[in-house]
Write a protein that holds these residues in place. Structure first.
Motif, PDB file in Angstrom:
ATOM      1  N   TYR A  94      87.074  94.207 -38.721  1.00  0.00           N
ATOM      2  CA  TYR A  94      86.494  94.514 -40.023  1.00  0.00           C
ATOM      3  C   TYR A  94      86.007  95.957 -40.081  1.00  0.00           C
ATOM      4  O   TYR A  94      86.216  96.660 -41.077  1.00  0.00           O
ATOM      5  N   ARG A  95      85.403  96.417 -39.009  1.00  0.00           N
ATOM      6  CA  ARG A  95      84.884  97.789 -39.027  1.00  0.00           C
ATOM      7  C   ARG A  95      86.023  98.802 -39.065  1.00  0.00           C
ATOM      8  O   ARG A  95      85.886  99.859 -39.682  1.00  0.00           O
ATOM      9  N   ARG A  96      87.112  98.513 -38.444  1.00  0.00           N
ATOM     10  CA  ARG A  96      88.257  99.441 -38.436  1.00  0.00           C
ATOM     11  C   ARG A  96      89.000  99.434 -39.765  1.00  0.00           C
ATOM     12  O   ARG A  96      89.375 100.479 -40.293  1.00  0.00           O
ATOM     13  N   ASP A  97      89.220  98.243 -40.350  1.00  0.00           N
ATOM     14  CA  ASP A  97      90.134  98.112 -41.480  1.00  0.00           C
ATOM     15  C   ASP A  97      89.485  97.710 -42.794  1.00  0.00           C
ATOM     16  O   ASP A  97      90.114  97.850 -43.846  1.00  0.00           O
ATOM     17  N   GLY A  98      88.271  97.203 -42.771  1.00  0.00           N
ATOM     18  CA  GLY A  98      87.653  96.740 -44.009  1.00  0.00           C
ATOM     19  C   GLY A  98      88.242  95.407 -44.432  1.00  0.00           C
ATOM     20  O   GLY A  98      87.842  94.363 -43.919  1.00  0.00           O
ATOM     21  N   GLN A  99      89.189  95.417 -45.343  1.00  0.00           N
ATOM     22  CA  GLN A  99      89.839  94.176 -45.750  1.00  0.00           C
ATOM     23  C   GLN A  99      90.842  93.776 -44.687  1.00  0.00           C
ATOM     24  O   GLN A  99      91.810  94.479 -44.412  1.00  0.00           O
TER      25      GLN A  99
END
Length: 243
Positions: A226-231
């Motif tokens: 989640y922190r790397r890509d968001g969605q």
């Protein structure tokens, strides 16, 4: 079982079975590609349903999914109800305790006799609040008779947090200071979520802790982050008893 998935590497009894899914082997389209198991992340419901069916068919157990809210609540695993909790336990054959993650730490538990298992979803809020300690208590077994395994989570080189996170741990457990190192950004820290879990479990007498070291953020081919890509999608960590 899908060869891309993982199993816990720990000295658990043979009847204790585990599975850690990766992002590989499903039908979801980008940005959830491809084995997303989360129903709450914007993926098409029919794709999630297909992925979950593939999981059940491959493992032959019944997952007990949870509505995870970064709480410290632990419930008895029930595959016919979606409980509002962040950990579950069971002694029933074929029922899998299941938690979903995409940077938070999944922690699997079993007793040395192979009669009870549990799974906990531990982000920093849950860790600081005591979700692991609550899971140990819910199992009803002396901590020295338990094993724990730490699954893939965001690693200590990239998990930057603010001072309020560090303070949330140090207020009740000063020994957790060892899990925080200063980050390049002033006033911020790099947190070792694996060490935080180990320290909190050791404090209640559970010292047989295995796993740790697989970074979701740094391994985009295998893991959602989640922190790397968001969605993005969600992986699952499951543990169950076979007869």
């Amino acid at each position: 079982m899908n060869p891309a998935w993982l199993v816990a590497d720990w000295p658990a009894p043979a009847r204790v079975r585990t599975c850690l899914t990766t992002r590989q082997g499903g039908v979801s389209l980008p940005p959830w590609d491809s084995f997303n198991l989360g129903t709450h992340v914007g993926d098409r419901p029919e794709h999630v349903a297909s992925n979950r069916k593939r999981l059940v068919d491959a493992l032959g157990c019944q997952p007990a999914w949870l509505e995870q809210t970064h709480s410290t609540r632990v419930v008895a695993a029930d595959p016919y109800r979606i409980e509002d909790a962040d950990a579950s336990w069971t002694g029933t054959l074929g029922v899998a305790c299941a938690v979903m993650t995409a940077d938070c730490l999944p922690v699997l538990f079993c007793d040395r006799a192979g009669t009870r298992v549990a799974a906990a979803h531990a982000g920093w809020r849950g860790l600081a609040g005591g979700v692991l300690e609550n899971t140990v208590a819910a199992l009803g077994v002396a901590p020295e008779e338990l094993l724990a395994w730490l699954g893939p989570a965001i690693g200590p080189r990239v998990f930057e947090v603010g001072p309020e996170v560090r303070e949330a741990f140090l207020t009740s457990h000063p020994q957790t200071a060892a899990a925080f190192t200063p980050a390049e950004r002033a006033g911020h820290f790099l947190a070792d979520i694996y060490l935080l879990a180990r320290l909190r479990l050791e404090a209640v007498g559970l010292t047989a802790v295995h796993g740790g070291g697989l970074c979701t953020f740094s391994d985009a081919d295998r893991f959602y982050s989640y922190r790397r890509d968001g969605q993005t999608g969600r992986m699952a960590a499951l543990i169950w008893l076979e007869g």
